[in-house]
Write a protein that holds these residues in place. Structure first.
Motif, PDB file in Angstrom:
ATOM      1  N   SER A   1       6.383  22.834 -32.387  1.00 58.37           N
ATOM      2  CA  SER A   1       5.363  23.803 -32.777  1.00 58.37           C
ATOM      3  C   SER A   1       4.021  23.107 -32.593  1.00 58.37           C
ATOM      4  CB  SER A   1       5.535  24.199 -34.238  1.00 58.37           C
ATOM      5  OG  SER A   1       5.212  23.088 -35.061  1.00 58.37           O
ATOM      6  N   HIS A   2       2.937  23.873 -32.576  1.00 58.75           N
ATOM      7  CA  HIS A   2       1.629  23.231 -32.378  1.00 58.75           C
ATOM      8  C   HIS A   2       1.290  22.303 -33.536  1.00 58.75           C
ATOM      9  CE1 HIS A   2      -0.784  25.784 -35.156  1.00 58.75           C
ATOM     10  NE2 HIS A   2       0.159  26.661 -34.897  1.00 58.75           N
ATOM     11  N   LYS A   3       1.828  22.618 -34.725  1.00 66.69           N
ATOM     12  CA  LYS A   3       1.542  21.771 -35.895  1.00 66.69           C
ATOM     13  C   LYS A   3       2.169  20.386 -35.763  1.00 66.69           C
ATOM     14  CE  LYS A   3       0.437  24.928 -39.591  1.00 66.69           C
ATOM     15  NZ  LYS A   3       1.053  25.921 -40.444  1.00 66.69           N
ATOM     16  N   SER A   4       3.315  20.293 -35.131  1.00 65.93           N
ATOM     17  CA  SER A   4       3.950  18.971 -35.013  1.00 65.93           C
ATOM     18  C   SER A   4       3.651  18.276 -33.686  1.00 65.93           C
ATOM     19  CB  SER A   4       5.465  19.073 -35.243  1.00 65.93           C
ATOM     20  OG  SER A   4       5.993  20.146 -34.520  1.00 65.93           O
TER      21      SER A   4
ATOM     22  N   THR B   1       0.771  21.809 -18.677  1.00 66.89           N
ATOM     23  CA  THR B   1       2.111  21.923 -19.285  1.00 66.89           C
ATOM     24  C   THR B   1       2.913  23.045 -18.623  1.00 66.89           C
ATOM     25  OG1 THR B   1       1.429  23.597 -20.903  1.00 66.89           O
ATOM     26  CG2 THR B   1       1.137  21.295 -21.552  1.00 66.89           C
ATOM     27  N   ASP B   2       4.095  23.304 -19.204  1.00 67.83           N
ATOM     28  CA  ASP B   2       4.803  24.519 -18.820  1.00 67.83           C
ATOM     29  C   ASP B   2       4.367  25.636 -19.766  1.00 67.83           C
ATOM     30  OD1 ASP B   2       6.177  24.148 -21.197  1.00 67.83           O
ATOM     31  OD2 ASP B   2       7.996  23.378 -20.230  1.00 67.83           O
ATOM     32  N   GLU B   3       5.088  26.740 -19.747  1.00 64.66           N
ATOM     33  CA  GLU B   3       4.614  27.914 -20.473  1.00 64.66           C
ATOM     34  C   GLU B   3       4.915  27.874 -21.977  1.00 64.66           C
ATOM     35  OE1 GLU B   3       7.187  27.641 -18.559  1.00 64.66           O
ATOM     36  OE2 GLU B   3       8.865  28.893 -19.205  1.00 64.66           O
ATOM     37  N   ALA B   4       5.548  26.799 -22.479  1.00 61.05           N
ATOM     38  CA  ALA B   4       5.958  26.754 -23.893  1.00 61.05           C
ATOM     39  C   ALA B   4       4.816  27.197 -24.805  1.00 61.05           C
ATOM     40  CB  ALA B   4       6.426  25.355 -24.261  1.00 61.05           C
ATOM     41  N   HIS B   5       5.167  28.030 -25.770  1.00 64.89           N
ATOM     42  CA  HIS B   5       4.172  28.716 -26.585  1.00 64.89           C
ATOM     43  C   HIS B   5       3.243  27.758 -27.334  1.00 64.89           C
ATOM     44  CE1 HIS B   5       2.526  32.206 -28.506  1.00 64.89           C
ATOM     45  NE2 HIS B   5       2.610  31.568 -29.663  1.00 64.89           N
ATOM     46  N   HIS B   6       3.826  26.663 -27.891  1.00 62.49           N
ATOM     47  CA  HIS B   6       2.997  25.786 -28.741  1.00 62.49           C
ATOM     48  C   HIS B   6       1.822  25.162 -28.003  1.00 62.49           C
ATOM     49  CE1 HIS B   6       6.606  23.505 -27.405  1.00 62.49           C
ATOM     50  NE2 HIS B   6       5.755  22.541 -27.171  1.00 62.49           N
TER      51      HIS B   6
ATOM     52  N   ILE C   1      -2.445  24.374 -28.838  1.00 63.73           N
ATOM     53  CA  ILE C   1      -2.880  22.983 -28.697  1.00 63.73           C
ATOM     54  C   ILE C   1      -3.932  22.861 -27.601  1.00 63.73           C
ATOM     55  CG2 ILE C   1      -2.135  20.659 -28.017  1.00 63.73           C
ATOM     56  CD1 ILE C   1       0.649  21.415 -29.187  1.00 63.73           C
ATOM     57  N   GLY C   2      -3.735  23.583 -26.514  1.00 69.73           N
ATOM     58  CA  GLY C   2      -4.618  23.485 -25.351  1.00 69.73           C
ATOM     59  C   GLY C   2      -6.073  23.786 -25.664  1.00 69.73           C
TER      60      GLY C   2
ATOM     61  N   PHE D   1      -1.081  25.985 -17.133  1.00 71.30           N
ATOM     62  CA  PHE D   1       0.370  25.827 -17.223  1.00 71.30           C
ATOM     63  C   PHE D   1       1.055  26.585 -16.100  1.00 71.30           C
ATOM     64  CE2 PHE D   1      -0.868  29.465 -19.769  1.00 71.30           C
ATOM     65  CZ  PHE D   1       0.064  30.441 -19.433  1.00 71.30           C
ATOM     66  N   VAL D   2       2.267  26.126 -15.799  1.00 66.80           N
ATOM     67  CA  VAL D   2       3.104  26.843 -14.842  1.00 66.80           C
ATOM     68  C   VAL D   2       4.217  27.514 -15.626  1.00 66.80           C
ATOM     69  CG1 VAL D   2       2.725  25.694 -12.649  1.00 66.80           C
ATOM     70  CG2 VAL D   2       4.179  24.604 -14.371  1.00 66.80           C
ATOM     71  N   ASN D   3       4.706  28.611 -15.101  1.00 66.30           N
ATOM     72  CA  ASN D   3       5.746  29.357 -15.808  1.00 66.30           C
ATOM     73  C   ASN D   3       7.110  29.037 -15.209  1.00 66.30           C
ATOM     74  OD1 ASN D   3       7.303  31.244 -17.170  1.00 66.30           O
ATOM     75  ND2 ASN D   3       5.589  32.699 -17.288  1.00 66.30           N
TER      76      ASN D   3
END
Ligand SMILES: [Zn+2]
Length: 320
Positions: free
Chosen positions: A191-194, A211-216, A220-221, A229-231
Motif C-alpha cells: 500500500s502507499h502507506k508501507s 513503475t507498473d500500474e500497481a495502484h499504490h 506515492i508518485g 507507468f506501463v500497464n
C-alpha cells in the motif's frame, strides 16, 4: 580476465600487501588514534595453540609511535579475528564479486579448501563489505529516473504451501542514470502507506518514478518530480510513442537476482535474504556494463571491509 594464480591469491603476505596498498595509499594509518608515525615490526608470534605450540607467525604487525598500540591492516575490518589466510579471503572476494549469479558456500568450501561453516561465514562477511558507505546521494538525484518494482522470492518459514502470500517480498529500485540498484526485504502490505516510506528513504524528491500500474504507486508518485507507468496487465511493456516509459531495467535486475537465488542460493533462509540482496545490488551497481571490470569490483569490496565489523550481526529484514 583475472589471473587466479596471481601472488595475492596464493600467498598471504602478497595478499596483505595488496590490501595495505588499497587501504593506505599514503602509508599505514593507526586505526586507534589516526597516527601516521608508525614502525613496522619484525614477524611476531601469535598466541600458542595446540596446532602451533610456539604460536603462529604473524607478519604485517605495525606499531604506532603516538599511541604505542599495535595493528595490522585487517584490524576493525570484516576480516578481523579470522584464522583464514588473507589470500583465501581475497580469492573469496574475487569469486563472489565476479560470478554473475553468486557462489554457494559449498562451492567456496571446495574451491578454497576451508570447512563449509567457514566458507558460509566468509561469504556473509564479504556481503557485509558490499554494503554501500551510506554517503551516496539518494537515487535519481538531479532529475534522474528511478524504476521501482516488487518481486516475490522463496518461502517464509512456517508456511508449507507455496503461494504468493507465503513468499518473501522484495522491493527494488534502479537508478537509470547511475545504474545503481537498492533492494529491501519488505514485510508489509503493498500500500502507499508501507511502500511510500521505503521509497522516501532511498529516492530523491526531484527524481522521476517509473513503475507498473500497481495502484499504490499512484499516490506515492505524487511526492516526486514525475511518475510514469506501463500497464503490464494490458500487456503494455513500453509506452507507444515514448520509449522512455518502461520498467525493463528493473525487470532485467530481477531476472539476474532470481536466476541466482534459484540456481545458487536456493536454501537461503528468510532471515538472510537481505544479505543476499546486498550482494546482487552490489554486483549490479558495479557491473561491467557500468564500466567496472572484475578487478575493480573486487577492489571496491575490499575497500568496503573497513568499518563494517561492528554492524555484522545487525543486518536483517527491514520492516515497513
Ligand atoms: Zn595510534
Amino acid at each position: 580476465m583475472t589471473n587466479l594464480t596471481a601472488p595475492r591469491f596464493t600467498d598471504a603476505d602478497a595478499a596483505r600487501e595488496h590490501l595495505e596498498a588499497l587501504h593506505w595509499p599514503n602509508g599505514p594509518v593507526c586505526p586507534h588514534c589516526g597516527g601516521v608515525d608508525v614502525k613496522r615490526l619484525p614477524a611476531q608470534r601469535g598466541k600458542p595453540s595446540k596446532k602451533n605450540p610456539e604460536g603462529a607467525i604473524r607478519n604485517g604487525v605495525i606499531q604506532c609511535n603516538a599511541c604505542r598500540q599495535q595493528f595490522t591492516v585487517t584490524v576493525n575490518t570484516v576480516f578481523s579475528d579470522s584464522k583464514v589466510p588473507l589470500n583465501k579471503w581475497l580469492l573469496a572476494v574475487h569469486l563472489l564479486t565476479s560470478s554473475k549469479k553468486g557462489v554457494s558456500a559449498h562451492q567456496l568450501h571446495r574451491m578454497l579448501g576451508v570447512t563449509y561453516k567457514t566458507a558460509w561465514f566468509m561469504a556473509h562477511r564479504i556481503r557485509e563489505a558490499m554494503i554501500p558507505e551510506g554517503n551516496e546521494p539518494p537515487m535519481g538525484s538531479g532529475g534522474g529516473t528511478v524504476e521501482v518494482d516488487e518481486t516475490f522470492i522463496g518461502r517464509v518459514p512456517g508456511n508449507s504451501r507455496m503461494a504468493i502470500h507465503n513468499m518473501n517480498k522484495v522491493i527494488s529500485l534502479v537508478d537509470r542514470t547511475t545504474g545503481r540498484a537498492t533492494s529491501v526485504v519488505f514485510t508489509g502490505n503493498f500500500s502507499h502507506k508501507s511502500v511510500g516510506p521505503i521509497l522516501a528513504q532511498h529516492m530523491a524528491k526531484d527524481a522521476k518514478l517509473m513503475t507498473d500500474e500497481a495502484h499504490h504507486y499512484k499516490t506515492i508518485g505524487a511526492a516526486y518530480a514525475g511518475h510514469d507507468f506501463v500497464n503490464h496487465a494490458k500487456k503494455e511493456y513500453v509506452r507507444k510513442g515514448d520509449a522512455t516509459i518502461h520498467t525493463n531495467t528493473i525487470e532485467g535486475f530481477f531476472g539476474i537476482f532470481k536466476r541466482g537465488m534459484r540456481g545458487i542460493y536456493q536454501h537461503c533462509g528468510s532471515q538472510h535474504l537481505q544479505r543476499y540482496l546486498r550482494e546482487f545490488d552490489f554486483r549490479y551497481t558495479y557491473r561491467s556494463a557500468n564500466g567496472i571490470e572484475d578487478d575493480q569490483r573486487a577492489e571496491i569490496a575490499l575497500k568496503g571491509i573497513a568499518g563494517k565489523r561492528l554492524t555484522y550481526r545487525r543486518i536483517g529484514a527491514v520492516a515497513a
